[in-house]
Scaffold this motif. Sequence first.
Motif, short mmCIF file in Angstrom:
data_model
loop_
_atom_site.label_atom_id
_atom_site.label_comp_id
_atom_site.label_asym_id
_atom_site.label_seq_id
_atom_site.Cartn_x
_atom_site.Cartn_y
_atom_site.Cartn_z
N GLY A 326 0.80 -1.22 0.00
CA GLY A 326 0.00 0.00 0.00
C GLY A 326 0.83 1.26 0.00
O GLY A 326 0.38 2.31 0.48
N GLY A 327 2.06 1.17 -0.52
CA GLY A 327 2.95 2.32 -0.54
C GLY A 327 3.74 2.53 0.74
O GLY A 327 4.52 3.47 0.84
N PHE A 328 3.57 1.65 1.73
CA PHE A 328 4.26 1.77 3.01
C PHE A 328 5.35 0.72 3.13
O PHE A 328 5.19 -0.42 2.67
CB PHE A 328 3.27 1.62 4.17
CG PHE A 328 2.20 2.67 4.20
CD1 PHE A 328 2.50 3.97 4.55
CD2 PHE A 328 0.89 2.35 3.89
CE1 PHE A 328 1.52 4.95 4.58
CE2 PHE A 328 -0.10 3.31 3.91
CZ PHE A 328 0.21 4.62 4.25
N HIS A 329 6.44 1.11 3.77
CA HIS A 329 7.57 0.20 3.94
C HIS A 329 7.25 -0.87 4.98
O HIS A 329 6.70 -0.58 6.05
CB HIS A 329 8.80 1.00 4.39
CG HIS A 329 10.02 0.15 4.61
ND1 HIS A 329 10.66 -0.51 3.59
CD2 HIS A 329 10.71 -0.14 5.74
CE1 HIS A 329 11.70 -1.18 4.08
NE2 HIS A 329 11.75 -0.97 5.39
N VAL A 330 7.57 -2.13 4.66
CA VAL A 330 7.40 -3.25 5.58
C VAL A 330 8.77 -3.88 5.79
O VAL A 330 9.40 -4.34 4.83
CB VAL A 330 6.41 -4.30 5.01
CG1 VAL A 330 6.28 -5.48 5.98
CG2 VAL A 330 5.04 -3.67 4.75
N ARG A 331 9.21 -3.91 7.02
CA ARG A 331 10.55 -4.42 7.33
C ARG A 331 10.58 -5.94 7.39
O ARG A 331 9.59 -6.59 7.68
CB ARG A 331 11.02 -3.85 8.67
CG ARG A 331 11.26 -2.35 8.66
CD ARG A 331 11.51 -1.83 10.07
NE ARG A 331 12.62 -2.51 10.72
CZ ARG A 331 12.94 -2.35 12.01
NH1 ARG A 331 12.18 -1.57 12.78
NH2 ARG A 331 13.96 -2.99 12.52
N TRP A 332 11.73 -6.48 7.08
CA TRP A 332 11.97 -7.92 7.22
C TRP A 332 11.59 -8.38 8.63
O TRP A 332 11.87 -7.70 9.62
CB TRP A 332 13.45 -8.22 6.97
CG TRP A 332 13.86 -9.61 7.34
CD1 TRP A 332 13.77 -10.73 6.57
CD2 TRP A 332 14.41 -10.03 8.58
NE1 TRP A 332 14.23 -11.82 7.26
CE2 TRP A 332 14.63 -11.43 8.50
CE3 TRP A 332 14.73 -9.38 9.78
CZ2 TRP A 332 15.17 -12.16 9.55
CZ3 TRP A 332 15.26 -10.11 10.82
CH2 TRP A 332 15.47 -11.49 10.71
N GLY A 333 10.94 -9.52 8.74
CA GLY A 333 10.55 -10.07 10.04
C GLY A 333 9.21 -9.60 10.55
O GLY A 333 8.75 -10.06 11.61
N THR A 334 8.55 -8.69 9.82
CA THR A 334 7.24 -8.20 10.25
C THR A 334 6.18 -9.28 10.06
O THR A 334 6.13 -9.94 9.02
CB THR A 334 6.83 -6.95 9.46
OG1 THR A 334 7.80 -5.91 9.70
CG2 THR A 334 5.45 -6.45 9.87
N MET A 335 5.32 -9.48 11.06
CA MET A 335 4.23 -10.44 10.97
C MET A 335 3.06 -9.78 10.25
O MET A 335 2.67 -8.66 10.57
CB MET A 335 3.82 -10.90 12.38
CG MET A 335 2.80 -12.01 12.42
SD MET A 335 2.73 -12.82 14.06
CE MET A 335 2.41 -11.42 15.14
N ILE A 336 2.48 -10.49 9.28
CA ILE A 336 1.39 -9.96 8.46
C ILE A 336 0.08 -10.59 8.92
O ILE A 336 -0.10 -11.81 8.85
CB ILE A 336 1.61 -10.24 6.96
CG1 ILE A 336 3.03 -9.84 6.54
CG2 ILE A 336 0.55 -9.53 6.13
CD1 ILE A 336 3.36 -8.38 6.73
N LEU A 337 -0.85 -9.76 9.40
CA LEU A 337 -2.15 -10.22 9.88
C LEU A 337 -3.24 -9.68 8.95
O LEU A 337 -3.49 -8.47 8.92
CB LEU A 337 -2.40 -9.72 11.31
CG LEU A 337 -1.38 -10.16 12.36
CD1 LEU A 337 -1.69 -9.49 13.70
CD2 LEU A 337 -1.37 -11.68 12.52
#
Length: 452
Positions: A326-337
């Motif tokens: 969605g145009g936002f940065h997601v860092r490695w290791g982030t849990m996706i719910l």
Amino acid sequence: MDAAAGSADAPLLLLAVSSLVILTAIQSRRRRVLRGAPSPPSLPLLGHLHLLGYPLHRALASLAVAQGRPGVSAAAPVLSLRLGARRALLVSAHAAAVECFTERDAALAGRPRLLARGVLGYGCTDILWASYGDHWWTLRRFFSAELLSASRLAARAADRRAEVAALVDNLLRDATDGATPLMMVTLRPRLFEFVINVMLRALIGVSLHGSDAARWQEIVEESVRLNAAPSVGDLYPALRWAILQGGTGTSMLTIEWAMAQLLLHPEAMKKVRAEIDTHVRTARLVEESDIASLPYLQCVVKETLRLRPVGPIIPAHEAMEDCTVGGFHVRWGTMILVNAWAIQRDPAAAWDAPDEFMPERFLDDGGKVTTAAAVPMLPFGVGRRRCPAEAMAMRLVSSMVAALVQCFEWDVGEGRTIDMTEGGGLSMPMATPLAAVCRPREFVKSMLSAST
């Protein structure tokens, strides 16, 4: 001399100022590029844990709505959360969920290593919780080719038909043993026996009955309950003791929810029965091959999956590398719910009266059932980690709901109501198992006798 020295230093000064301006611009642009998703105010140590509650899918949906922008979106499409020491991205919009599991599918194909999953999933080596890689692909290919392919499902159709007939026969025997052909039935144990026997027949060619099936139900429900529960060690990796929550989620729960919805909407049940009586008639038991000719039944199943998904939160993914959603940065290791429950009730996602049970919403103007791609639903997930057992689940749910409606008259019972409260945990069972009055239709006994 001073003037000469000043003029000699001017290019160096200009170069330094230019470099500073360029560096500032680069850093500013990088900050904009790496901008994270919006996040609610958090507390030290807890992060956003204090904002969660029971049931989890409703609490997360409320959190997303609270962070929405009035006049732009009812709910925030994505939110950045901190659950203890874990980073998480909450996805509450269909477009963002599709992006996660299509464009970003490879980057977000990981699974977080959680304590209960490690214990009950053989060290996170089962197909659901295995890390993305060669081992997971081997399991996926095995399930797809050896157990869940179209040819394997077709080869086991007779076994599933036999288990449907066995459940109908058991209900008939229990109902006719009494003084009147009326019986209050608690469906969940019978549905569990049906589902587990279908699975066992496919795997090892045997089935369970009576106390053996009941014991298996206890084991499976306890395992699913533990598997669905987060632990303190999951949220604070330095600690390893668990806080367990309840829940279970299998095909039997979808059948139970579908029957509850039909009991609450008797006109819908009459439509399903009339459709079956017209196309199948009463000389034989409805079969899987009939489902394609029963569009209203298909709509009932789809609407149940939309309104009452037994997996309201898609099993957590984990970012295997930095990416954007969605145009936002997601860092490695982030849990996706991904909150499937919220997405499938989102009024902004083409759902009219999203909280109402309306099977007709899945019929087009020509009376045909709309395709999966035409509706914003994801009850089985999306992408490479989509549930591989979707085809089997749809067969089990559709054939069992059809058989129960074809063979029996159902009623809530005088002075009784149905408790539609959702149970806790990461799955969504009925908090109170469904019980209803069951009366066999006149033709059922002769129909079963003719089929044996």
